[in-house]
Design a protein around this motif. Structure first.
Motif, short mmCIF file in Angstrom:
data_model
loop_
_atom_site.label_atom_id
_atom_site.label_comp_id
_atom_site.label_asym_id
_atom_site.label_seq_id
_atom_site.Cartn_x
_atom_site.Cartn_y
_atom_site.Cartn_z
N ALA A 124 48.41 45.11 47.85
CA ALA A 124 47.90 43.89 48.36
C ALA A 124 46.85 44.59 49.58
CB ALA A 124 48.61 42.90 49.02
N PRO A 125 45.73 45.04 49.36
CA PRO A 125 44.57 45.61 50.27
C PRO A 125 44.18 44.34 50.93
CG PRO A 125 43.71 45.86 48.05
CD PRO A 125 45.28 45.43 47.94
N GLU A 126 43.52 44.45 52.12
CA GLU A 126 42.97 43.49 52.72
C GLU A 126 41.39 43.76 52.89
OE1 GLU A 126 44.57 41.51 56.30
OE2 GLU A 126 46.37 41.46 55.35
N ILE A 127 40.70 43.19 52.89
CA ILE A 127 39.17 43.24 53.12
C ILE A 127 38.56 41.95 53.80
CG2 ILE A 127 38.68 42.32 50.65
CD1 ILE A 127 36.35 44.64 50.68
N GLY A 128 37.45 42.25 54.64
CA GLY A 128 36.74 41.27 55.07
C GLY A 128 36.09 40.77 54.13
N VAL A 129 35.86 39.12 54.28
CA VAL A 129 34.98 38.44 53.16
C VAL A 129 33.32 39.17 53.32
CG1 VAL A 129 33.65 36.38 52.92
CG2 VAL A 129 36.20 36.44 53.18
N ALA A 130 33.14 39.42 54.74
CA ALA A 130 31.64 39.96 54.81
C ALA A 130 31.44 41.35 54.13
CB ALA A 130 31.45 40.40 56.45
N ASP A 131 32.63 42.19 54.06
CA ASP A 131 32.58 43.44 53.17
C ASP A 131 32.53 43.42 51.77
OD1 ASP A 131 32.50 45.11 55.33
OD2 ASP A 131 34.56 45.69 55.46
N ALA A 132 33.25 42.07 51.36
CA ALA A 132 33.47 42.03 49.88
C ALA A 132 31.77 41.46 49.30
CB ALA A 132 34.47 40.70 49.83
N GLN A 133 31.21 40.67 50.39
CA GLN A 133 29.82 40.24 49.92
C GLN A 133 28.99 41.36 49.99
OE1 GLN A 133 29.54 37.16 52.78
NE2 GLN A 133 30.28 35.55 51.34
N LYS A 134 29.00 42.26 51.06
CA LYS A 134 27.99 43.44 51.52
C LYS A 134 28.31 44.45 50.29
CE LYS A 134 27.79 47.57 54.19
NZ LYS A 134 28.44 48.32 55.14
N TYR A 135 29.45 44.67 49.71
CA TYR A 135 29.27 45.60 48.59
C TYR A 135 29.59 45.00 47.19
CZ TYR A 135 30.90 49.14 51.92
OH TYR A 135 30.79 49.91 53.02
N ARG A 136 29.35 43.71 47.21
CA ARG A 136 29.21 42.75 45.97
C ARG A 136 30.13 43.08 45.01
NH1 ARG A 136 24.70 40.23 44.82
NH2 ARG A 136 24.54 40.78 42.40
N PHE A 137 31.59 42.79 45.48
CA PHE A 137 32.72 42.95 44.63
C PHE A 137 32.62 41.86 43.59
CE2 PHE A 137 34.86 45.46 47.84
CZ PHE A 137 35.84 45.82 47.56
N ILE A 138 33.03 42.35 42.51
CA ILE A 138 33.15 41.51 41.42
C ILE A 138 34.73 41.23 40.95
CG2 ILE A 138 30.88 41.93 40.61
CD1 ILE A 138 32.47 43.36 38.04
N VAL A 139 35.04 40.21 40.39
CA VAL A 139 36.34 40.01 39.70
C VAL A 139 36.24 40.36 38.20
CG1 VAL A 139 38.06 38.59 39.04
CG2 VAL A 139 37.25 38.35 41.12
N ALA A 140 36.24 41.78 37.83
CA ALA A 140 35.87 42.08 36.70
C ALA A 140 36.85 41.49 35.51
CB ALA A 140 35.96 43.60 36.64
N THR A 141 36.28 41.00 34.42
CA THR A 141 37.01 40.82 33.36
C THR A 141 36.94 41.40 32.14
OG1 THR A 141 35.15 39.06 32.56
CG2 THR A 141 36.96 38.12 34.09
N HIS A 142 35.79 42.44 32.20
CA HIS A 142 35.39 43.15 30.80
C HIS A 142 35.14 44.67 31.39
CE1 HIS A 142 34.73 39.19 29.26
NE2 HIS A 142 34.73 39.65 28.05
N LEU A 143 35.53 45.45 30.63
CA LEU A 143 35.21 46.90 30.79
C LEU A 143 34.85 47.33 29.43
CD1 LEU A 143 35.95 49.61 32.24
CD2 LEU A 143 38.12 49.68 31.35
N ASP A 144 33.63 48.01 29.63
CA ASP A 144 32.89 48.46 28.56
C ASP A 144 32.78 47.62 27.28
OD1 ASP A 144 32.41 51.06 29.85
OD2 ASP A 144 34.24 51.86 29.17
#
Length: 191
Positions: A124-144
């Protein structure tokens, strides 16, 4: 004979339990819940943690009174983003697709500034919402181009394209994804 009687009694007792509290009964969802967002959320569609039906969450010492649950269809209904990071597992670029984490949080009415993103193994890593937005995190549902299977890196993976950000691309590839839990199933939004 006593075991059979016990099992029949348990089944009858379970049928009498009220529905609606567990993740399996989240309002408006047709499929199984894949992601539960708790904490500082204003748009909820399920009630509190049920220690009987939410076994994994209970064993990982989670607790909440309300949450927003997503099934695959609810996540797929959000606009999808495609990224192509070099992954630490084989040092090759792969295509990952899914909604922006920011859009998932918006759909849940998240109001906090920190996230604890929990994987099925308890990581369970923690991350700031600002960093999640800055790095454009996605909730990936598909790989290749394929849904990410359970038992692999999925079915959900909180991830970003580390290759696109100089500060992350400068790190060795095996150090870029410490904030990226695969097997994601829970996000706790903290004020």
């Amino acid at each position: 004979m006593q075991k059979r009687h016990f099992l029949v009694s348990m089944g009858a007792g379970a049928a009498a339990l009220p529905l609606g509290a567990g993740a399996q009964q989240a309002k408006g969802l047709k499929g199984p819940v894949l992601l539960t967002v708790t904490g500082a959320v204003t748009k909820t569609n399920r009630g509190p943690l049920d220690p009987v039906l939410d076994q994994m969450m209970a064993k990982q010492k989670l607790a909440f009174d309300k949450a927003h649950a997503f099934d695959f269809a609810a996540l797929a209904a959000l606009p999808a983003v495609t990224i192509r990071p070099t992954l630490e597992y084989d040092k090759k670029q792969h295509e990952l697709r899914g909604p922006l984490l920011a859009d998932v949080l918006k759909a849940a009415g998240a109001t906090g500034s920190k996230l604890a993103m929990r994987a099925v193994d308890g990581y369970a890593p923690e991350i700031g919402v600002a960093d999640a937005q800055k790095y454009r995190f996605i909730v990936a549902t598909h790989l290749d181009g394929q849904p990410i299977p359970l038992g692999g890196l999925g079915p959900l993976w909180a991830v970003y394209d580390a290759d696109r950000f100089a500060d992350m691309a400068a790190k060795p590839v095996d150090q870029r994804f410490a904030q990226c839990p695969w097997g994601l199933y829970h996000i706790d939004v903290k004020a």
